[in-house]
Enzyme design. Structure first.
Site, PDB file in Angstrom:
ATOM      1  N   HIS A 124     -13.179   7.432   6.842  1.00  0.00           N
ATOM      2  CA  HIS A 124     -14.259   6.891   7.389  1.00  0.00           C
ATOM      3  C   HIS A 124     -14.478   6.962   8.804  1.00  0.00           C
ATOM      4  O   HIS A 124     -15.411   6.085   9.548  1.00  0.00           O
ATOM      5  CB  HIS A 124     -14.699   5.541   6.492  1.00  0.00           C
ATOM      6  CG  HIS A 124     -14.916   5.468   5.324  1.00  0.00           C
ATOM      7  ND1 HIS A 124     -14.675   4.511   4.292  1.00  0.00           N
ATOM      8  CD2 HIS A 124     -15.267   6.619   4.660  1.00  0.00           C
ATOM      9  CE1 HIS A 124     -14.978   4.929   3.145  1.00  0.00           C
ATOM     10  NE2 HIS A 124     -15.462   5.974   3.428  1.00  0.00           N
ATOM     11  N   ASN A 220      -2.300  -3.891  -5.730  1.00  0.00           N
ATOM     12  CA  ASN A 220      -3.508  -4.528  -5.676  1.00  0.00           C
ATOM     13  C   ASN A 220      -3.533  -5.833  -6.273  1.00  0.00           C
ATOM     14  O   ASN A 220      -2.939  -5.957  -7.448  1.00  0.00           O
ATOM     15  CB  ASN A 220      -4.815  -3.800  -6.365  1.00  0.00           C
ATOM     16  CG  ASN A 220      -6.265  -4.511  -5.601  1.00  0.00           C
ATOM     17  OD1 ASN A 220      -6.334  -5.644  -5.899  1.00  0.00           O
ATOM     18  ND2 ASN A 220      -6.903  -3.593  -5.268  1.00  0.00           N
TER      19      ASN A 220
END
Ligand code: OAD
Ligand code: ZN
Length: 253
Positions: A124, A220
């Site tokens: 990104h 996570n």
């Protein structure tokens, strides 16, 4: 067996390891994530009445760069002064142990590079690189302090923008093809750390790894769409989990 020990042993046997990372890997550096509790996109409508995704879109940057810049400045302010945490450091340090470590990150904060990782694909882009929306002017800045509002190109006075992927914009082709090329040879271990795994190009490498019989690890604190398909779903924060893996690895060496 303790999964941290199993993962440490796998790392010690690996030639090529891939780390896919998202905002959660920088959460322990004090950066907010995009989604989830306290995430940047929790308050979905901006003061201007747009969803945040619209405010941060390529189209808004063209029509109303002042609005996009307002939210870009917020994101940059959150990153300012942030330092890599133990997760970034362990990933960088693993280059001494594993011959080839590749990082494929969605983060624009530059913290993997700051930690010393050498092969980083920032899919990104990176907030610290700016480019003109009109001419070929490019520059690198340490922070956005002192930039105009919106900042203008010193050459042609058009608005400048960060070299990041805004909503509705295509990914840099080079980043995705670099990842595809990397998959031409199998990885020995694939990690997905701190991402809600929203985008196909983030989930697919985990699926490719699975199809090739490569062990997969997710780190996570929450469940995501890939938690049920990875071999080692580690329910912990990135710094804690990578720290434990590093300790297990040192004990095994
Ligand atoms: P998200 O904010 O969508 O997801 C962050 C993930 O990190 C969540 O799954 C959290 O559970 C997890 N998390 C939170 N704290 C953590 C910790 N201490 N350790 C590990 N994990 C933790 O972020 P991304 O998946 O990176 O794109 O979001 C993807 C993209 O959406 C971003 O790159 C950004 C955004 O739109 C662009 O700006 C183009
Ligand atoms: Zn210009």
């Amino acid at each position: 067996m303790n999964p941290y020990v199993t993962i440490a042993r796998l790392l010690l046997q690996s030639e090529r390891v891939l780390f896919i990372t998202g905002a959660g890997v920088s959460a322990d550096s004090g950066l907010p994530t995009y989604r989830g509790l306290g995430g940047l996109y929790e308050e979905e409508i901006t003061d201007e009445g747009f969803p945040i995704e619209e405010a941060l879109s390529g189209e808004m940057m063209t029509q109303r760069p002042d609005i996009t810049w307002k939210y870009l400045l917020q994101i940059e302010r959150n990153c300012r002064g942030a330092a890599p945490n133990l997760a970034h450091q362990v990933i960088a340090e693993l280059e001494r142990v594993v011959p080839e470590v590749l990082v494929f990150t969605q983060n624009v904060d530059g913290l993997h590079v700051a930690a010393g990782s050498h092969r980083v694909i920032e899919v990104h882009g990176n907030l610290h690189y700016l480019q003109c929306t009109h001419c070929r002017f490019q520059t690198r800045v340490e922070s956005y302090v002192g930039l105009g509002d919106p900042p203008l190109c010193p050459k042609c006075f058009s608005p400048i923008r960060p070299s990041v992927v805004l909503f509705g914009e295509a990914l840099p082709h080079s980043a995705v093809s670099a990842l595809e090329d990397a998959f031409a040879t199998d990885f020995d271990l694939v990690f997905s750390i701190g991402t809600s795994s929203l985008f196909p190009y983030i989930v697919e490498p985990v699926l490719w790894a699975r199809a090739a019989g490569t062990p997969t690890v997710e780190i996570n604190p929450d469940d995501t769409r890939i938690s049920s398909i990875v071999d080692f779903p580690i329910r912990a924060g990135a710094a804690e989990a990578m720290g434990r893996i590093w300790h297990a690895l040192l004990a095994e060496q």
